[in-house]
Motif scaffolding. Structure first.
Motif, mmCIF file in Angstrom:
data_model
loop_
_atom_site.group_PDB
_atom_site.id
_atom_site.type_symbol
_atom_site.label_atom_id
_atom_site.label_comp_id
_atom_site.label_asym_id
_atom_site.label_seq_id
_atom_site.Cartn_x
_atom_site.Cartn_y
_atom_site.Cartn_z
ATOM 1 N N CYS A 40 44.932 23.912 44.373
ATOM 2 C CA CYS A 40 44.978 25.263 43.802
ATOM 3 C C CYS A 40 45.211 26.240 44.954
ATOM 4 N N TRP A 42 44.468 29.423 44.986
ATOM 5 C CA TRP A 42 43.476 30.496 45.017
ATOM 6 C C TRP A 42 42.114 29.957 45.466
ATOM 7 N N ARG A 43 41.233 30.869 45.807
ATOM 8 C CA ARG A 43 39.909 30.488 46.297
ATOM 9 C C ARG A 43 38.836 31.371 45.671
ATOM 10 N N CYS A 44 38.662 31.252 44.369
ATOM 11 C CA CYS A 44 37.638 32.032 43.680
ATOM 12 C C CYS A 44 36.254 31.585 44.170
ATOM 13 N N CYS A 47 34.367 29.038 41.959
ATOM 14 C CA CYS A 47 35.101 27.862 41.487
ATOM 15 C C CYS A 47 34.139 26.690 41.248
ATOM 16 N N LEU A 53 40.552 21.717 45.151
ATOM 17 C CA LEU A 53 41.350 22.841 45.654
ATOM 18 C C LEU A 53 42.378 22.439 46.711
ATOM 19 N N GLY A 85 41.502 22.375 39.602
ATOM 20 C CA GLY A 85 42.699 22.755 40.306
ATOM 21 C C GLY A 85 43.607 23.644 39.453
ATOM 22 N N MET A 114 49.059 31.606 37.848
ATOM 23 C CA MET A 114 49.628 32.114 39.111
ATOM 24 C C MET A 114 51.122 31.877 39.263
ATOM 25 N N LYS A 134 40.915 36.802 35.216
ATOM 26 C CA LYS A 134 39.700 36.846 36.020
ATOM 27 C C LYS A 134 39.082 38.225 36.138
HETATM 28 S S1 SF4 Z 1 38.471 28.885 39.657
HETATM 29 FE FE1 SF4 Z 1 40.501 28.070 39.112
HETATM 30 S S2 SF4 Z 1 41.951 29.496 40.087
HETATM 31 FE FE2 SF4 Z 1 39.961 29.833 41.062
HETATM 32 S S3 SF4 Z 1 39.951 28.515 42.886
HETATM 33 FE FE3 SF4 Z 1 39.005 27.323 41.217
HETATM 34 S S4 SF4 Z 1 40.685 26.158 40.295
HETATM 35 FE FE4 SF4 Z 1 41.620 27.787 41.538
#
Ligand code: SF4
Length: 233
Positions: A40, A42-44, A47, A53, A85, A114, A134
């Motif tokens: 993935c 992004w780095r929420c 997560c 990731l 992911g 994304m 989000k």
């Molecule tokens: S919550 Fe979803 S978009 Fe955000 S880092 Fe995790 S897998 Fe990626």
């Protein structure tokens, strides 16, 4: 190489980080398996799948193993969910989805949206999409750690709504991400865009702020949507 072999070769490159053999909650109204795609961008902070990731992590199982599993589940499962992911990170995804559909399964996608153009190309192959929104546009970069992420997600939402494919738009929230006032404004913005199905999910990640919505605020959110789901805890 024949077209079918080319597609199969593409699908075979899908890096799969895991497989859930049976779920009744990830694809509404269907019994399904879940294929977790590795990687993935992004780095929420909240997560729930951090092990998925890193796109360079070796696959946990080969695509051929997934197909062998699904072959034995024909007639027992309704569908297959591609989750992560972020499944749309991988260019092998469309071929993999086609292969699963050719086996007679319905298909669903969980995505952060994304890659709007990739999502558009996939939509004709999907029976249902769970799309994360989000937060408000101005909060996105802080939530995802990715500059410009909000524009992409909201563009994906517009494409999804225009497609007519069944969906759930969902938002994971705690008051440390953005305020309850902004959450209500977000609900307004989603409803104005035409979102009819929205799920609000309480974020229970370590460090998440306590739930702060009153019953009246929840009711105000609910009234904006034809279908509203609140997931606490
Ligand atoms: S919550 Fe979803 S978009 Fe955000 S880092 Fe995790 S897998 Fe990626």
């Amino acid at each position: 190489m024949a077209a079918k072999s080319v597609a199969a070769a593409q699908a075979a490159t899908l890096r799969v980080g895991g497989l859930t053999s049976l779920t009744s909650i990830d694809f509404p109204g269907r019994l399904a398996a879940v294929v977790y795609a590795q990687g993935c961008p992004w780095r929420c902070g909240y997560c729930h799948n951090p092990g998925l990731l890193d796109a360079t992590t070796p696959a946990a199982l080969d695509w051929s193993q997934v197909l062998a599993f699904l072959d034995k589940r024909r007639g027992l499962l309704d569908g297959v969910v591609f989750s992560g992911g972020e499944p749309t990170l991988q260019t092998a995804l469309p071929a993999a989805v086609r292969e699963v559909r050719a086996m007679g399964f319905q298909t669903a996608l969980h995505t952060g949206g994304m890659y709007p153009e990739r999502l558009s190309a996939l939509l004709p192959l999907l029976d249902w999409v769970g799309l994360d929104i989000k937060g408000p546009l101005q909060r996105y970069d802080a939530i995802t750690g990715a500059p410009g992420s909000g524009d992409k997600a909201w563009a994906s939402l517009r494409r999804l709504l225009a497609s007519g494919v069944a969906y759930e738009c969902r938002t994971t929230w705690h008051a440390g991400l953005f305020s309850a006032v902004e959450l209500l404004a977000l609900a307004d913005a989603l409803a104005a865009l035409g979102v009819a199905h929205w799920a609000l999910q309480e974020c229970r990640a370590p460090g998440a702020a306590a739930w702060e919505l009153s019953a009246a605020q929840v009711l105000a959110l609910e009234q904006r949507f034809a279908v509203f789901t609140l997931r606490r805890g």
